[in-house]
Design a protein around this motif. Sequence first.
Motif, PDB file in Angstrom:
ATOM      1  N   ASN A 115       0.840  -1.204   0.000  1.00 13.24           N
ATOM      2  CA  ASN A 115       0.000   0.000   0.000  1.00 13.24           C
ATOM      3  C   ASN A 115       0.878   1.258   0.000  1.00 13.24           C
ATOM      4  OD1 ASN A 115      -2.475   1.597   2.000  1.00 13.24           O
ATOM      5  ND2 ASN A 115      -2.876   0.747   0.007  1.00 13.24           N
ATOM      6  N   ILE A 116       1.953   1.202   0.789  1.00 14.87           N
ATOM      7  CA  ILE A 116       2.843   2.366   0.892  1.00 14.87           C
ATOM      8  C   ILE A 116       3.616   2.556  -0.429  1.00 14.87           C
ATOM      9  CG2 ILE A 116       4.879   3.291   2.088  1.00 14.87           C
ATOM     10  CD1 ILE A 116       3.921   1.580   4.550  1.00 14.87           C
ATOM     11  N   ALA A 117       4.210   1.460  -0.923  1.00 21.09           N
ATOM     12  CA  ALA A 117       5.067   1.568  -2.115  1.00 21.09           C
ATOM     13  C   ALA A 117       4.252   1.856  -3.367  1.00 21.09           C
ATOM     14  CB  ALA A 117       5.869   0.284  -2.304  1.00 21.09           C
ATOM     15  N   ASN A 118       3.005   1.415  -3.386  1.00 22.66           N
ATOM     16  CA  ASN A 118       2.169   1.666  -4.564  1.00 22.66           C
ATOM     17  C   ASN A 118       1.930   3.163  -4.768  1.00 22.66           C
ATOM     18  OD1 ASN A 118       0.565   0.535  -6.726  1.00 22.66           O
ATOM     19  ND2 ASN A 118      -1.194   1.361  -5.615  1.00 22.66           N
ATOM     20  N   ALA A 119       1.994   3.895  -3.651  1.00 17.32           N
ATOM     21  CA  ALA A 119       2.017   5.363  -3.693  1.00 17.32           C
ATOM     22  C   ALA A 119       0.778   5.992  -4.317  1.00 17.32           C
ATOM     23  CB  ALA A 119       3.287   5.856  -4.401  1.00 17.32           C
ATOM     24  N   SER A 120      -0.361   5.330  -4.173  1.00 17.70           N
ATOM     25  CA  SER A 120      -1.596   5.975  -4.613  1.00 17.70           C
ATOM     26  C   SER A 120      -2.011   6.982  -3.545  1.00 17.70           C
ATOM     27  CB  SER A 120      -2.700   4.926  -4.769  1.00 17.70           C
ATOM     28  OG  SER A 120      -3.967   5.561  -4.724  1.00 17.70           O
ATOM     29  N   PRO A 121      -2.424   8.191  -3.947  1.00 18.21           N
ATOM     30  CA  PRO A 121      -2.879   9.136  -2.921  1.00 18.21           C
ATOM     31  C   PRO A 121      -4.155   8.669  -2.223  1.00 18.21           C
ATOM     32  CG  PRO A 121      -3.147  10.053  -5.138  1.00 18.21           C
ATOM     33  CD  PRO A 121      -2.440   8.745  -5.300  1.00 18.21           C
ATOM     34  N   ALA A 122      -4.789   7.604  -2.765  1.00 18.03           N
ATOM     35  CA  ALA A 122      -6.006   7.073  -2.152  1.00 18.03           C
ATOM     36  C   ALA A 122      -5.726   5.868  -1.257  1.00 18.03           C
ATOM     37  CB  ALA A 122      -7.002   6.680  -3.249  1.00 18.03           C
ATOM     38  N   GLY A 123      -4.469   5.500  -1.071  1.00 20.60           N
ATOM     39  CA  GLY A 123      -4.145   4.339  -0.230  1.00 20.60           C
ATOM     40  C   GLY A 123      -4.670   4.563   1.187  1.00 20.60           C
ATOM     41  N   ASP A 124      -5.445   3.618   1.692  1.00 17.74           N
ATOM     42  CA  ASP A 124      -6.156   3.862   2.956  1.00 17.74           C
ATOM     43  C   ASP A 124      -5.255   3.868   4.191  1.00 17.74           C
ATOM     44  OD1 ASP A 124      -8.686   4.296   1.938  1.00 17.74           O
ATOM     45  OD2 ASP A 124      -9.176   2.159   1.894  1.00 17.74           O
ATOM     46  N   SER A 125      -4.136   3.161   4.130  1.00 19.08           N
ATOM     47  CA  SER A 125      -3.284   3.153   5.336  1.00 19.08           C
ATOM     48  C   SER A 125      -2.456   4.434   5.450  1.00 19.08           C
ATOM     49  CB  SER A 125      -2.341   1.937   5.319  1.00 19.08           C
ATOM     50  OG  SER A 125      -1.301   2.130   4.365  1.00 19.08           O
ATOM     51  N   LEU A 126      -2.325   5.156   4.351  1.00 19.52           N
ATOM     52  CA  LEU A 126      -1.343   6.246   4.334  1.00 19.52           C
ATOM     53  C   LEU A 126      -1.674   7.397   5.284  1.00 19.52           C
ATOM     54  CD1 LEU A 126      -0.484   6.293   0.518  1.00 19.52           C
ATOM     55  CD2 LEU A 126       0.373   4.822   2.333  1.00 19.52           C
ATOM     56  N   PRO A 127      -2.935   7.908   5.310  1.00 16.00           N
ATOM     57  CA  PRO A 127      -3.215   8.986   6.265  1.00 16.00           C
ATOM     58  C   PRO A 127      -2.990   8.547   7.713  1.00 16.00           C
ATOM     59  CG  PRO A 127      -4.993   8.783   4.672  1.00 16.00           C
ATOM     60  CD  PRO A 127      -4.103   7.608   4.459  1.00 16.00           C
ATOM     61  N   VAL A 128      -3.284   7.273   7.994  1.00 17.84           N
ATOM     62  CA  VAL A 128      -3.056   6.769   9.356  1.00 17.84           C
ATOM     63  C   VAL A 128      -1.578   6.884   9.711  1.00 17.84           C
ATOM     64  CG1 VAL A 128      -3.082   4.692  10.789  1.00 17.84           C
ATOM     65  CG2 VAL A 128      -5.025   5.183   9.272  1.00 17.84           C
ATOM     66  N   LEU A 129      -0.736   6.424   8.791  1.00 16.78           N
ATOM     67  CA  LEU A 129       0.699   6.426   9.069  1.00 16.78           C
ATOM     68  C   LEU A 129       1.240   7.854   9.134  1.00 16.78           C
ATOM     69  CD1 LEU A 129       1.734   3.393   6.829  1.00 16.78           C
ATOM     70  CD2 LEU A 129       1.220   3.415   9.285  1.00 16.78           C
ATOM     71  N   VAL A 130       0.679   8.730   8.311  1.00 18.71           N
ATOM     72  CA  VAL A 130       1.117  10.133   8.328  1.00 18.71           C
ATOM     73  C   VAL A 130       0.689  10.799   9.645  1.00 18.71           C
ATOM     74  CG1 VAL A 130       0.748  12.393   7.236  1.00 18.71           C
ATOM     75  CG2 VAL A 130       1.257  10.398   5.828  1.00 18.71           C
ATOM     76  N   ALA A 131      -0.551  10.564  10.059  1.00 19.41           N
ATOM     77  CA  ALA A 131      -1.030  11.163  11.322  1.00 19.41           C
ATOM     78  C   ALA A 131      -0.268  10.602  12.517  1.00 19.41           C
ATOM     79  CB  ALA A 131      -2.528  10.921  11.484  1.00 19.41           C
ATOM     80  N   ALA A 132       0.233   9.378  12.374  1.00 20.33           N
ATOM     81  CA  ALA A 132       0.942   8.728  13.489  1.00 20.33           C
ATOM     82  C   ALA A 132       2.443   9.020  13.467  1.00 20.33           C
ATOM     83  CB  ALA A 132       0.701   7.221  13.435  1.00 20.33           C
ATOM     84  N   ASP A 133       2.894   9.848  12.533  1.00 25.73           N
ATOM     85  CA  ASP A 133       4.337  10.154  12.416  1.00 25.73           C
ATOM     86  C   ASP A 133       5.177   8.895  12.229  1.00 25.73           C
ATOM     87  OD1 ASP A 133       4.367  12.940  12.513  1.00 25.73           O
ATOM     88  OD2 ASP A 133       4.231  12.965  14.691  1.00 25.73           O
ATOM     89  N   ALA A 134       4.698   7.992  11.388  1.00 27.94           N
ATOM     90  CA  ALA A 134       5.417   6.733  11.153  1.00 27.94           C
ATOM     91  C   ALA A 134       6.711   6.976  10.382  1.00 27.94           C
ATOM     92  CB  ALA A 134       4.518   5.767  10.378  1.00 27.94           C
ATOM     93  N   VAL A 135       7.642   6.068  10.590  1.00 28.05           N
ATOM     94  CA  VAL A 135       8.940   6.118   9.907  1.00 28.05           C
ATOM     95  C   VAL A 135       9.096   4.815   9.124  1.00 28.05           C
ATOM     96  CG1 VAL A 135      11.442   6.126  10.282  1.00 28.05           C
ATOM     97  CG2 VAL A 135       9.971   7.620  11.658  1.00 28.05           C
ATOM     98  N   LEU A 136       9.530   4.933   7.873  1.00 28.32           N
ATOM     99  CA  LEU A 136       9.706   3.741   7.037  1.00 28.32           C
ATOM    100  C   LEU A 136      11.153   3.291   7.113  1.00 28.32           C
ATOM    101  CD1 LEU A 136       7.692   4.898   3.892  1.00 28.32           C
ATOM    102  CD2 LEU A 136       6.860   3.780   5.984  1.00 28.32           C
TER     103      LEU A 136
END
Length: 270
Positions: A115-136
């Motif tokens: 989901n992350i690597a596919n890099a679609s702006p509609a990926g559902d996990s991405l806002p969660v990870l952004v709001a959580a200050d996740a690090v890859l």
Amino acid sequence: MRTAVSTLDLARPTSLDQALRILREEERTPLAGATDLYVALNFGTLEPKRFLDLWALDELRGISVRGDTLVLGALVTYTALIRSPLVAARLPMLVEAAALVGGRQIQNRGTLGGNIANASPAGDSLPVLVAADAVLVLRSADAERRVPITGFYTGYRKTVLRPDELIVAVEVPPVEGRQHFRKVGTRAAQAISKVVFAGVGGAAPRLAFGSVGPVVIRARATERALTEGAAIEEAVRILEGEIVPIDDLRSSADYRRRVAGNLLRRFSRA
Ligand SMILES: Cc1cc2nc3c(=O)[nH]c(=O)nc-3n(C[C@H](O)[C@H](O)[C@H](O)COP(=O)(O)OP(=O)(O)OC[C@H]3O[C@@H](n4cnc5c(N)ncnc54)[C@H](O)[C@@H]3O)c2cc1C
């Protein structure tokens, strides 16, 4: 179907080290659950090429807590997220997001790393990870580096990931404050998001939106305004200026802007 796995040139490493060595030596596209890649292959938008099948790399399937950090392996599926007591305790908004991805088949095969690597702006996990200050955690055969998810995307479907690197894990620091996830699509299930939102409440709220621009965004100006005590309607006005939704076949820019504002209003009331 235009393609079948049997006709693809697949390398099937059995360890992460082996996978990274292959990626250093050969040009190959990583393939995890293949739920995005197969669609692209069948639509003809992805030339059949050489793939690196990650599915056997069990070392990328862990869910653990190290120190105070939640560590999610890149191959963790949505089903694993939904079933994980650790994720439920520390990042419930990710469980909510996972439960709304596709149907059971997609949840069983689709991975967080994909989901992350596919890099679609509609990926559902991405806002969660952004709001959580996740690090890859990105690894090549020679090095490992950590990139905040907010610095991972450089443009529409563009990332800083190098061809010889894999996403190996996602690190999520403790999240203080109420967590909130909301996806708006054509229907409740099996729909690509028109707008997707994750927020963390508290004195300094964190707000992340997907499907309202070329990349998932952290609404920093809106966050600042709310932290400084702005009224919700003022915050909505700022948000509407901060996002850059487009008209496409799924929705209009105007609709997306209005929905994003309504999601913020609802978040502020919850
Ligand atoms: C019917 C259907 C419904 C769907 N519904 C949703 C939905 O509701 N919400 C949503 O967000 N998505 C949805 N998707 C999209 C997709 O399921 C997800 O994006 C999924 O998480 C992709 O994971 P994957 O493991 O299948 O990725 P793959 O298809 O294997 O790979 C996707 C991309 O990521 C790269 N990649 C994969 N793993 C790694 C890694 N570890 N390191 C580096 N690169 C990697 C691949 O090279 C490829 O470019 C849906 C797809 C389908 C077909």
